[in-house]
Design an enzyme around this catalytic site. Structure first.
Site, PDB file in Angstrom:
ATOM      1  N   GLU A  27       1.891  10.969   7.799  1.00  0.00           N
ATOM      2  CA  GLU A  27       3.362  11.908   6.321  1.00  0.00           C
ATOM      3  C   GLU A  27       2.584  13.572   5.891  1.00  0.00           C
ATOM      4  OE1 GLU A  27       5.933   8.293   4.686  1.00  0.00           O
ATOM      5  OE2 GLU A  27       3.589   9.348   3.704  1.00  0.00           O
ATOM      6  N   TRP A  36      -6.935   0.777  -4.644  1.00  0.00           N
ATOM      7  CA  TRP A  36      -8.288   0.305  -3.577  1.00  0.00           C
ATOM      8  C   TRP A  36      -9.361   1.131  -2.648  1.00  0.00           C
ATOM      9  CZ3 TRP A  36      -7.986  -0.845   1.966  1.00  0.00           C
ATOM     10  CH2 TRP A  36      -7.919   0.625   2.887  1.00  0.00           C
ATOM     11  N   GLU A  39     -10.971  12.756   4.414  1.00  0.00           N
ATOM     12  CA  GLU A  39     -10.051  11.517   3.921  1.00  0.00           C
ATOM     13  C   GLU A  39     -10.248  10.208   5.562  1.00  0.00           C
ATOM     14  OE1 GLU A  39      -5.861   9.709   3.260  1.00  0.00           O
ATOM     15  OE2 GLU A  39      -5.831  11.247   3.730  1.00  0.00           O
ATOM     16  N   ARG A  80      -4.753  16.035  -1.990  1.00  0.00           N
ATOM     17  CA  ARG A  80      -3.214  16.017  -2.800  1.00  0.00           C
ATOM     18  C   ARG A  80      -3.328  14.792  -3.696  1.00  0.00           C
ATOM     19  NH1 ARG A  80      -0.058  12.034   0.247  1.00  0.00           N
ATOM     20  NH2 ARG A  80       2.031  13.443  -0.083  1.00  0.00           N
ATOM     21  N   SER A 134       1.037  -2.481  -6.745  1.00  0.00           N
ATOM     22  CA  SER A 134      -0.143  -2.018  -6.371  1.00  0.00           C
ATOM     23  C   SER A 134      -0.928  -1.932  -5.086  1.00  0.00           C
ATOM     24  CB  SER A 134      -0.582  -3.523  -6.590  1.00  0.00           C
ATOM     25  OG  SER A 134      -2.382  -3.981  -7.421  1.00  0.00           O
ATOM     26  N   GLN A 135      -2.114  -1.902  -4.577  1.00  0.00           N
ATOM     27  CA  GLN A 135      -2.947  -2.025  -3.538  1.00  0.00           C
ATOM     28  C   GLN A 135      -3.214  -3.393  -3.036  1.00  0.00           C
ATOM     29  OE1 GLN A 135      -4.788   1.492  -3.738  1.00  0.00           O
ATOM     30  NE2 GLN A 135      -2.944   2.486  -2.155  1.00  0.00           N
ATOM     31  N   ASN A 165      -0.352   1.033  -7.790  1.00  0.00           N
ATOM     32  CA  ASN A 165      -1.354   2.159  -6.287  1.00  0.00           C
ATOM     33  C   ASN A 165      -1.829   3.335  -6.870  1.00  0.00           C
ATOM     34  OD1 ASN A 165       0.519   3.412  -3.276  1.00  0.00           O
ATOM     35  ND2 ASN A 165      -1.127   3.640  -4.747  1.00  0.00           N
ATOM     36  N   ASP A 193      -0.629   3.217   5.036  1.00  0.00           N
ATOM     37  CA  ASP A 193       0.860   3.560   5.687  1.00  0.00           C
ATOM     38  C   ASP A 193       0.202   4.569   6.088  1.00  0.00           C
ATOM     39  OD1 ASP A 193      -0.940   4.770   3.114  1.00  0.00           O
ATOM     40  OD2 ASP A 193       0.824   4.793   1.578  1.00  0.00           O
TER      41      ASP A 193
END
Length: 612
Positions: free
Chosen positions: A554, A193, A540, A186, A240-241, A230, A356
């Site tokens: 999520e 990062w 991931e 996705r 941002s990250q 981000n 997150d």
């Protein structure tokens, strides 16, 4: 390409942690209303809040940044997201309008109350939806799969994308002047990062062209927006990250980051000097407002501690639901007794962290609705800021600017002292986050504790303490656990993540714990390889307790996957025997990596304990 100023570069100084939010009346008004009325009222309040929030960005004649989909489409966007029209909220945020937004909104207002109106049909008629995530190139089955290193090399072409000098004006994609690499699934756009860890593999596999493109794209974003967003979407511009740009620039100068020879240091310094303007501008973004704060105050991403030390926190310049997770954020805020704008801000700040979400950010250590990201001084962010300040100082040294060298070196030294003072827990022997509002160190041990080792600021006793904590509390049969809490969130146990494995391994290697680093690397590599051999996928995240893809969060697990590929490629170069040992008959994954000689293992008591 149109050059824009930062979203909030001209925001006036505001003490953000006291007083009432400008959107509080709207949030107070919607409490207790039925869902349909809530949606309408929320859309109206959202429009007012966004107009107010963006007005300051035009001060001083600076150009406007592009609007996010929620800003452009108001009530239509809210209705689509709250109706669960798509299983993934990111789908509509990534859609491209087929015609002018004003015409779409006019027709929506005219048609929405008519009998038989179909919201789904209206969206399909007026928007082009993003395609389903492409499955990375596969093979004919388990017995026909190529070795994992060859598969990773082949995946770079599948994850590469051409430059986007002029994105479709009806969509949310931001311009990028050079080709780039996406994570996969996705995640259809470049991410900040992620790209550092992807670069590790690109350079290992000889794809310097793509690595250079990533750095040039981020340099362009800093020039355009004042920071690296981000991701390359308009809805990511307000945050941002973790600041890894300096690490990417350093990789271009010297791919072997661990080399500390004078020649290697000069190669990195020369690379920093080339991007010195962007490095300074990114630092200014993270430090905005620092010179206008008194002890105990905070503004945006800066907190001034009681003794005057300046440290950073994660933040977001908007306090509304995230476009890409809109319904989820509304539901989280509804479950909290706090003002909704505070919850939204903390959710967005949690997204800026990259974690997150995680129990690390929760006031009760369990529940997302108690998220308090902006109240915490994170050890990973401040370690990376030390790295950024050091990189700028080194770039200035190469440019023979003595005053600049001294200035940023002084900032780095002051930050180092503040990290030791606030973020090092001497009693327990590892680094933690700090709750600056209550003035207390956090109790939870997380994988972020390895960051001071990764950036080179841990003393030997501190590094030894972190190594003991890693081996005794975070190491699992198949890698490093993110935390010790199983909350159902993806940045918690039992999940492990490639970036955290790499930073732990690299940090341990640099600080006298090479055998423990090898042990951790071997466990992780064997798990990634086993899942690949079973499924044909690189994921991931992974479950470090059960040798399978990770879960929680999520959205469903994603494959591709940029940072997993990058870290795995680099680890395969560092530990070429790790996978061969895992395929030996009778090999135990818990004991993989324990084949070093007793003398070598004896250099590190924690590694020896893991093997004995």
């Amino acid at each position: 390409m149109t050059v824009h100023s930062p979203v909030t570069a001209s925001l006036p100084f505001i003490q953000l942690d006291t007083g009432r939010s400008r959107t509080a009346p709207c949030h107070a008004a919607d409490r207790g209303r039925p869902p349909r009325r809530l949606r309408g009222l929320f859309a109206a309040c959202l429009s007012l809040a966004l107009l107010g929030g963006e007005a300051t960005a035009q001060e001083g004649g600076r150009a406007d940044p592009p609007l996010s989909p929620s800003q452009q489409y108001g009530a239509l966007f809210v209705d689509v997201q709250m109706a669960r029209l798509f299983p993934d909220s990111k789908t509509f945020a990534d859609a491209v309008a087929r015609r002018a937004p004003a015409d779409i909104l006019r027709d929506y207002e005219a048609q929405r109350s008519r009998p038989g109106f179909s919201l789904k049909a209206f969206v399909q008629e007026n928007f082009t939806l993003p395609p389903e995530p492409a499955t990375p190139p596969g093979d004919g089955g388990r017995n026909q799969r190529p070795p994992i290193d060859k598969h990773i090399t082949e995946l770079w072409a599948a994850l590469a994308r051409p430059a986007v000098p002029r994105p479709d004006p009806g969509g949310s994609l931001l311009p990028l002047p050079a080709p780039y690499v996406v994570p996969g699934g996705r995640f259809r756009e470049i991410y900040y990062w992620d790209s550092y860890f992807t670069m590790l593999g690109l350079l290992q596999d000889g794809r310097r062209d793509l690595a250079q493109g990533l750095v040039d794209n981020f340099a362009s974003q800093i020039d355009s927006w004042g920071h690296v967003p981000n991701g390359a979407r308009s809805y990511y511009l307000s945050r941002s990250q973790p600041p890894f740009f300096h690490r990417m620039v350093g990789l271009l100068g010297r791919a072997d980051e661990e080399s500390d020879t004078p020649a290697a240091a000069d190669q990195r310094a020369q690379s920093y000097a080339r991007y010195l303007g962007q490095l300074k501008r990114e630092h200014a973004f993270w430090m905005d407002g620092a010179d206008r704060l008194a002890p105990g105050q905070a503004h945006r991403r800066v907190v001034v501690m009681p003794d005057g030390a300046v440290l950073n926190r994660y933040w977001d310049d908007r306090a509304t639901p995230r476009d890409e997770s809109y319904r989820e954020d509304v539901e989280t805020a509804a479950a909290s007794p706090r003002p909704k704008d505070e919850v939204y801000r903390d959710l967005r700040a949690g997204a800026e962290s990259g974690w997150d979400y995680s129990s690390r950010w929760f006031a009760d250590g369990r529940t997302l609705a108690t998220i308090q990201t902006t109240s915490l001084i994170p050890v990973d962010l401040n370690s990376l800021m030390y790295g950024l300040e050091t990189a700028i100082s080194e770039g200035c040294r190469w440019a023979r600017d003595a005053a600049c060298t001294r200035h940023y070196r002084t900032l780095a030294l002051r930050r180092h002292a503040a990290i030791d003072r606030y973020l090092w827990d001497g009693e327990r022997g590892f680094y933690v986050d700090y709750q600056w509002r209550s003035g207390q160190r956090q109790v939870a041990l997380t994988a972020a504790t390895v960051l001071p080792l990764f950036v080179g600021i841990a003393s030997r006793p501190q590094a030894d303490g972190v190594a003991r904590a890693v081996q005794g509390q975070l190491m699992r049969p198949y890698g490093l656990a993110t935390t010790r809490v199983d909350s159902g969130q993806q940045w918690d146990a039992p999940n492990g993540w490639s970036p955290l494995q790499w930073m732990a391994i690299s940090g341990l290697r640099q600080n006298g714990h090479a055998p423990l680093a090898r042990e951790l690397a071997t466990r992780w590599m064997q798990s990634v390889d086993r899942v690949y051999r079973d499924t044909g996928k690189l994921m991931e995240k992974y479950d470090v307790e059960a040798q399978r893809p990770g879960g929680g969060g999520e959205y469903p697990g994603q494959d591709g996957f940029g940072w997993t590929n990058g870290v795995m490629a680099r680890l395969l170069a560092l530990y070429p025997d790790a996978l061969r040992s895992s395929r030996d008959r009778g090999s135990s994954p818990q004991r993989a990596g324990c084949r070093a000689t007793p003398a070598a293992r004896g250099q590190d008591e924690t590694a020896a304990a893991a093997c004995d």
